[in-house]
Enzyme design. Sequence first.
Site: not given
Length: 206
Positions: A180, A203
């Site tokens: 993430d 990300h």
Amino acid sequence: ASARAGEAAWAAAGAGDAAAAAATVGGPACGGYLVSRARFAGPCRSGAVAVNMTGATVVAPVPYAGVQLWIVFQDVDGVSVAGGTLDGRGRALWACRRARRPDCPPATRSLTIYRSRNVAVRGLTSRDSAGIHITVQASAGVAIVDTVVSAPGRSPNTDGIHIKQSTGVTVRNAVIGTGDDCVSMVEGSSDVLIEAVTCGPGHGIR
């Protein structure tokens, strides 16, 4: 050793009189702890408390059902955490979530700094957290330096460092690979300095 042993050492370190300059809570020189859940709460009368985990690996239990926060520092001022590895053992939960099973337990966050001031985390490694690796919430003056965060790119919701409702936070010299966000900031955070961070997989920083 257990969470109770660590909490007892914390209580002893924090119970000193106000004239004490600092107290130290030590981990093992090598080897590891299996810790089910631990909350280290202040304030400490001894002033600054140093938690030395150099050479230690702290291992989370499996399964995690019902445990949202694994290791928490709450209402502390002047605490430093040095070295060590947190092994969140999150792979079984990630597999459950990727399979979209309805009975998956909550994703446990490995390390949370909550309602605290003047906290330094240096040289810590966090690997395979079931959820967010390091959370800074409702805190001020927190420095996270020389940190390694490691989880596979397919590990869901494993933010590296999550900053929420906090001010004066520094993240420096970190190597972060997650499934993430490498660093995420939400809900009223300000005066956040992020520098020399290597991100990937992940990300990004947002």
